[in-house]
Write a protein that holds these residues in place. Structure first.
Motif, PDB file in Angstrom:
ATOM      1  N   GLU A 197      -0.581  -1.610 -13.818  1.00 23.81           N
ATOM      2  CA  GLU A 197      -0.871  -0.345 -13.132  1.00 23.81           C
ATOM      3  C   GLU A 197      -1.707  -0.596 -11.871  1.00 23.81           C
ATOM      4  N   ARG A 198      -2.668  -1.494 -11.970  1.00 28.98           N
ATOM      5  CA  ARG A 198      -3.498  -1.797 -10.798  1.00 28.98           C
ATOM      6  C   ARG A 198      -2.659  -2.461  -9.697  1.00 28.98           C
ATOM      7  N   ALA A 199      -1.752  -3.354 -10.121  1.00 25.09           N
ATOM      8  CA  ALA A 199      -0.910  -4.036  -9.128  1.00 25.09           C
ATOM      9  C   ALA A 199       0.002  -3.048  -8.412  1.00 25.09           C
ATOM     10  N   VAL A 200       0.570  -2.122  -9.162  1.00 32.30           N
ATOM     11  CA  VAL A 200       1.450  -1.121  -8.550  1.00 32.30           C
ATOM     12  C   VAL A 200       0.652  -0.231  -7.602  1.00 32.30           C
ATOM     13  N   ALA A 201      -0.544   0.162  -8.014  1.00 31.68           N
ATOM     14  CA  ALA A 201      -1.379   1.009  -7.149  1.00 31.68           C
ATOM     15  C   ALA A 201      -1.778   0.261  -5.880  1.00 31.68           C
ATOM     16  N   ALA A 202      -2.069  -1.038  -6.011  1.00 28.96           N
ATOM     17  CA  ALA A 202      -2.462  -1.821  -4.840  1.00 28.96           C
ATOM     18  C   ALA A 202      -1.294  -2.021  -3.882  1.00 28.96           C
ATOM     19  N   SER A 203      -0.073  -2.113  -4.398  1.00 28.34           N
ATOM     20  CA  SER A 203       1.090  -2.329  -3.540  1.00 28.34           C
ATOM     21  C   SER A 203       1.361  -1.137  -2.635  1.00 28.34           C
ATOM     22  N   ARG A 204       0.867   0.031  -2.993  1.00 32.58           N
ATOM     23  CA  ARG A 204       1.096   1.212  -2.172  1.00 32.58           C
ATOM     24  C   ARG A 204       0.209   1.210  -0.920  1.00 32.58           C
ATOM     25  N   THR A 205      -0.913   0.572  -1.015  1.00 29.06           N
ATOM     26  CA  THR A 205      -1.845   0.567   0.118  1.00 29.06           C
ATOM     27  C   THR A 205      -1.875  -0.766   0.839  1.00 29.06           C
ATOM     28  N   ASN A 206      -1.522  -1.840   0.131  1.00 31.55           N
ATOM     29  CA  ASN A 206      -1.571  -3.184   0.715  1.00 31.55           C
ATOM     30  C   ASN A 206      -0.148  -3.727   0.801  1.00 31.55           C
ATOM     31  N   ARG A 207       0.287  -4.027   1.991  1.00 31.83           N
ATOM     32  CA  ARG A 207       1.639  -4.508   2.193  1.00 31.83           C
ATOM     33  C   ARG A 207       1.719  -6.031   2.194  1.00 31.83           C
ATOM     34  N   ASP A 208       0.677  -6.677   1.772  1.00 37.26           N
ATOM     35  CA  ASP A 208       0.681  -8.139   1.725  1.00 37.26           C
ATOM     36  C   ASP A 208       1.492  -8.584   0.503  1.00 37.26           C
ATOM     37  N   PHE A 209       2.704  -9.072   0.798  1.00 38.71           N
ATOM     38  CA  PHE A 209       3.599  -9.431  -0.307  1.00 38.71           C
ATOM     39  C   PHE A 209       3.095 -10.650  -1.066  1.00 38.71           C
TER      40      PHE A 209
END
Length: 239
Positions: free
Chosen positions: A149-161
């Motif tokens: 859940e934290r990773a998914v939430a972070a992917s919305r704001t951080n585009r660093d793949f």
């Protein structure tokens, strides 16, 4: 006639003369009244019990004496043992039997009730065990779910793949550790001889690098759960 005889004649005492004439039986005669019959051994029964010549008891006397003593012993035994066994009337026996029957029936009812309660309790515990069998493993996976859940939430704001991929890799290893702890292990397949118990062949290919009937490629991993095959490996097999 001597002086003693003359004295007896003058005094009229003839007792000594009778004693002399009777051979010493005068004294016994003086103890009896005139006309009284003399008691003999036959009258006392001594002659029937003892042999007059030898003085030993007759055989019949011995048997009678033994019978008398045996009867006395038997009477004594009956008297001694008469109070040991309690004699009950049929009504008392029936009453006692009915009381025991009621007691046993009540005990049986209690045992049956206890067994019914035990059976119901065991069935309920078994149902709960089956229902919540995955509780422990699910509890172990909750931290993995939180990290996803934290990773998914972070992917919305951080585009660093790259950082996102690194985070997902960490979560994957975390989940693997949880499953390995529960007894999950991979089935080795590539390069192994095909085993229908461990492998599921979905394709056969020609291969110059592998002998026939050998797993040349793994299409889907298979797993053991402890010593049980949880899922066979999906593979390609050489001809």
């Amino acid at each position: 006639m001597n002086a003693e005889d003359r004295e007896e004649k003058e005094t009229g005492d003839f007792s000594r003369v009778k004693d002399k004439a009777g051979g010493g039986q005068g004294t016994e005669a003086r103890g009896k009244e005139p006309g009284e019959p003399r008691q003999t051994a036959e009258d006392t029964g001594e002659s029937r019990r003892f042999n007059q010549e030898t003085g030993e008891p007759h055989q019949a006397g011995k048997e009678a004496e033994g019978s008398r003593r045996t009867g006395e012993s038997a009477d004594g035994g009956e008297s001694a043992g008469g109070g040991e066994g309690e004699v009950l009337t049929p009504e008392e026996q029936l009453s006692r039997a009915e009381g025991l029957a009621k007691e046993y029936y009540a005990h049986l009812q209690r045992l049956q009730a206890e067994f019914d309660n035990f059976r119901k309790r065991t069935a309920k515990e078994k149902e709960e065990t089956v229902k919540y069998a995955a509780e422990r493993i699910v509890t172990s996976l909750l931290p993995v779910l939180d990290n996803f859940e934290r990773a998914v939430a972070a992917s919305r704001t951080n585009r660093d793949f790259d950082s996102f991929a690194q985070g997902v890799g960490m979560i994957f290893r975390q989940m693997q550790a949880v499953l390995v702890k529960e007894g999950l292990t991979e089935i080795q397949a590539v390069g192994e001889t095909f085993d229908p118990k461990l492998h599921e062949a979905v394709m056969q290919v020609d291969s110059e690098d592998h002998p026939g009937n050998t797993v040349v490629e793994e299409l889907q991993k298979g797993y053991y759960l402890k010593d049980k095959v949880l899922r066979p490996t999906m593979v390609k097999v050489s001809r």
